[in-house]
Design an enzyme around this catalytic site. Structure first.
Site, PDB file in Angstrom:
ATOM      1  N   GLU A  78      33.610 -47.130 -64.175  1.00 45.51           N
ATOM      2  CA  GLU A  78      32.251 -46.975 -63.638  1.00 45.51           C
ATOM      3  C   GLU A  78      31.621 -45.739 -64.274  1.00 45.51           C
ATOM      4  O   GLU A  78      30.463 -45.762 -64.686  1.00 45.51           O
ATOM      5  CB  GLU A  78      32.280 -46.836 -62.116  1.00 45.51           C
ATOM      6  CG  GLU A  78      30.918 -46.675 -61.479  1.00 45.51           C
ATOM      7  CD  GLU A  78      30.997 -46.480 -59.959  1.00 45.51           C
ATOM      8  OE1 GLU A  78      29.939 -46.570 -59.314  1.00 45.51           O
ATOM      9  OE2 GLU A  78      32.094 -46.219 -59.426  1.00 45.51           O
TER      10      GLU A  78
ATOM     11  N   HIS B 191      32.216 -51.945 -49.643  1.00 40.79           N
ATOM     12  CA  HIS B 191      32.927 -50.936 -48.861  1.00 40.79           C
ATOM     13  C   HIS B 191      32.493 -51.074 -47.403  1.00 40.79           C
ATOM     14  O   HIS B 191      31.296 -51.064 -47.106  1.00 40.79           O
ATOM     15  CB  HIS B 191      32.625 -49.536 -49.385  1.00 40.79           C
ATOM     16  CG  HIS B 191      33.136 -49.300 -50.772  1.00 40.79           C
ATOM     17  ND1 HIS B 191      34.332 -48.669 -51.028  1.00 40.79           N
ATOM     18  CD2 HIS B 191      32.615 -49.640 -51.978  1.00 40.79           C
ATOM     19  CE1 HIS B 191      34.528 -48.617 -52.336  1.00 40.79           C
ATOM     20  NE2 HIS B 191      33.490 -49.194 -52.935  1.00 40.79           N
TER      21      HIS B 191
ATOM     22  N   HIS C 103      39.084 -49.182 -58.716  1.00 42.16           N
ATOM     23  CA  HIS C 103      37.842 -48.760 -59.357  1.00 42.16           C
ATOM     24  C   HIS C 103      38.183 -48.102 -60.697  1.00 42.16           C
ATOM     25  O   HIS C 103      39.012 -47.186 -60.753  1.00 42.16           O
ATOM     26  CB  HIS C 103      37.102 -47.746 -58.490  1.00 42.16           C
ATOM     27  CG  HIS C 103      36.427 -48.332 -57.292  1.00 42.16           C
ATOM     28  ND1 HIS C 103      37.090 -49.119 -56.369  1.00 42.16           N
ATOM     29  CD2 HIS C 103      35.137 -48.243 -56.860  1.00 42.16           C
ATOM     30  CE1 HIS C 103      36.226 -49.476 -55.414  1.00 42.16           C
ATOM     31  NE2 HIS C 103      35.045 -48.963 -55.692  1.00 42.16           N
TER      32      HIS C 103
ATOM     33  N   ASP D 104      28.442 -53.512 -53.502  1.00 38.29           N
ATOM     34  CA  ASP D 104      29.092 -52.204 -53.412  1.00 38.29           C
ATOM     35  C   ASP D 104      28.823 -51.557 -52.049  1.00 38.29           C
ATOM     36  O   ASP D 104      29.601 -51.734 -51.116  1.00 38.29           O
ATOM     37  CB  ASP D 104      28.623 -51.308 -54.559  1.00 38.29           C
ATOM     38  CG  ASP D 104      29.586 -50.176 -54.874  1.00 38.29           C
ATOM     39  OD1 ASP D 104      30.682 -50.156 -54.305  1.00 38.29           O
ATOM     40  OD2 ASP D 104      29.249 -49.329 -55.717  1.00 38.29           O
ATOM     41  N   ASP D 105      27.760 -50.775 -51.936  1.00 38.71           N
ATOM     42  CA  ASP D 105      27.356 -50.110 -50.687  1.00 38.71           C
ATOM     43  C   ASP D 105      25.869 -50.415 -50.485  1.00 38.71           C
ATOM     44  O   ASP D 105      25.006 -49.552 -50.731  1.00 38.71           O
ATOM     45  CB  ASP D 105      27.578 -48.593 -50.780  1.00 38.71           C
ATOM     46  CG  ASP D 105      29.004 -48.251 -51.157  1.00 38.71           C
ATOM     47  OD1 ASP D 105      29.877 -48.304 -50.280  1.00 38.71           O
ATOM     48  OD2 ASP D 105      29.244 -47.942 -52.351  1.00 38.71           O
TER      49      ASP D 105
ATOM     50  N   HIS E 127      33.287 -57.126 -53.747  1.00 30.32           N
ATOM     51  CA  HIS E 127      33.335 -55.665 -53.858  1.00 30.32           C
ATOM     52  C   HIS E 127      32.303 -55.033 -52.926  1.00 30.32           C
ATOM     53  O   HIS E 127      31.165 -54.769 -53.310  1.00 30.32           O
ATOM     54  CB  HIS E 127      33.062 -55.249 -55.312  1.00 30.32           C
ATOM     55  CG  HIS E 127      33.275 -53.782 -55.574  1.00 30.32           C
ATOM     56  ND1 HIS E 127      34.304 -53.311 -56.383  1.00 30.32           N
ATOM     57  CD2 HIS E 127      32.599 -52.679 -55.174  1.00 30.32           C
ATOM     58  CE1 HIS E 127      34.237 -51.995 -56.454  1.00 30.32           C
ATOM     59  NE2 HIS E 127      33.207 -51.591 -55.722  1.00 30.32           N
TER      60      HIS E 127
END
Length: 335
Positions: A203, A22, A200, A281-282, A20
């Site tokens: 969250e 981006h 997603h 994630d990021d 996961h």
């Protein structure tokens, strides 16, 4: 070096599988600043004085994210980005990584333009595998807050380019807008094209959002999914059905979904039999790496190398890749 620190060092050096991330969100701030200077784009409001991304909270994060991506304007930009993020991941011991890529940022959803951007990302993936030893795949994502009609263009791009690199379809963006079922057409299109599905959910919205993602879109993985922990019946259902959660603890804590690492439900979910994975994630937005995630999990929950190896194997088994690639990853996790 003490016995504990030796054990921790061994944990941090374990080979890792990340499901996961981006693509644009993994862009190092220095990379984005460099592109902005090249293209004479003013991104001064995007960064703090120390050079990090400037935001507080989820919606401001989305705005800064989208502002930063404005300097990614050509296929060559995306190739350079791909090499940068894959080299960084490999330096943290990641041997296999899946990234969410959005045609909205790559030609505006036009299939022909998307093919050019995709070719550049594939070149980066091939070079990174050769030079850094990391294998990667792409998951085309629609953007929830752009609406169901725009999502159809992303699904078409995915369906037209399914192959060795593009192996999945999913959805990111603002979870508080619309419903999972609004995007059923796009997910059905992707499924019919042979793509694996994730989205997603859970969250920010509660357990029902995770339940709807599974029921309405038929996904086999859920991005984040952590709010499922609030519903014991749903936790049991996730465990029974083998639904995989792509959990990003550092992201959840950085954005305020949980106040601290001790409050995060990943350990409870794992102990309940849910298949959990660990990702960043990021990462530059949340000041994390895969080594940081492992360090915090080990220190917070007392996870040992065996737990992390089991999670890496579960991640490999949940990866959206062909069986030969999967077996190769599993072999590396055994050594």
């Amino acid at each position: 070096m003490s016995e504990m620190s030796e054990e921790l060092a061994a944990i941090l050096d374990l080979p890792k599988v990340e499901l996961h991330t981006h693509y644009e969100g993994a862009a190092p701030p220095a990379f984005i600043r460099g592109l902005a200077q090249e293209k004479k784009v003013d991104l001064s409001k995007v960064f703090n004085s120390d050079g990090s991304y400037a935001f507080e909270g989820f919606v401001p994060f989305l705005r800064v994210y989208e502002a930063a991506t404005t300097v990614l304007q050509t296929p060559e930009d995306f190739k350079r980005l791909g090499l940068a993020i894959l080299e960084e991941a490999a330096s943290n011991g990641v041997i296999y990584m899946e990234s969410f890529v959005s045609p909205d940022f790559c030609g505006g959803g036009d299939v022909s333009a998307w093919r050019e951007y995709l070719a550049a990302m594939v070149e980066a993936a091939d070079e990174a595998e050769r030079d850094f030893g990391i294998v990667s795949r792409g998951i085309v994502t629609c953007i929830r807050h752009e609406g169901p009609e725009q999502a159809k263009t992303a699904a078409l791009c995915a369906a037209e380019t399914v192959g060795d690199f593009i192996t999945g379809f999913g959805m990111g963006g603002d979870e508080n807008i619309g419903a999972q079922r609004d995007f059923k057409y796009s997910f059905d299109m992707a499924r019919e094209a042979g793509l694996r599905l994730t989205t997603h959910a859970g969250e920010w919205r509660g357990p029902q959002e995770v339940r709807e993602a599974i029921q309405d879109l038929g996904v086999e993985r859920v991005g984040h999914g952590v709010r499922a922990a609030e519903d014991p019946a749903l936790v049991d259902e996730l465990a029974e059905k083998g639904i995989v959660l792509e959990i990003c603890p550092g992201s959840n804590v950085a954005l305020g979904a949980y106040p601290d690492w001790k409050s995060h439900p990943i350990d409870m979910l794992r102990r309940a039999g849910v298949k959990v994975t660990v990702s960043t994630d990021d990462p530059p937005f949340f000041h994390t790496t895969m080594r940081d995630e492992y360090l915090n999990l080990a220190n917070t929950f007392g996870w040992d190398a065996a737990v992390f190896t089991d999670i890496a194997k579960a991640s490999a088994n949940a990866a959206f890749c062909d069986e030969a690639t999967r077996q190769n990853i599993l072999n590396k996790l055994e050594t």
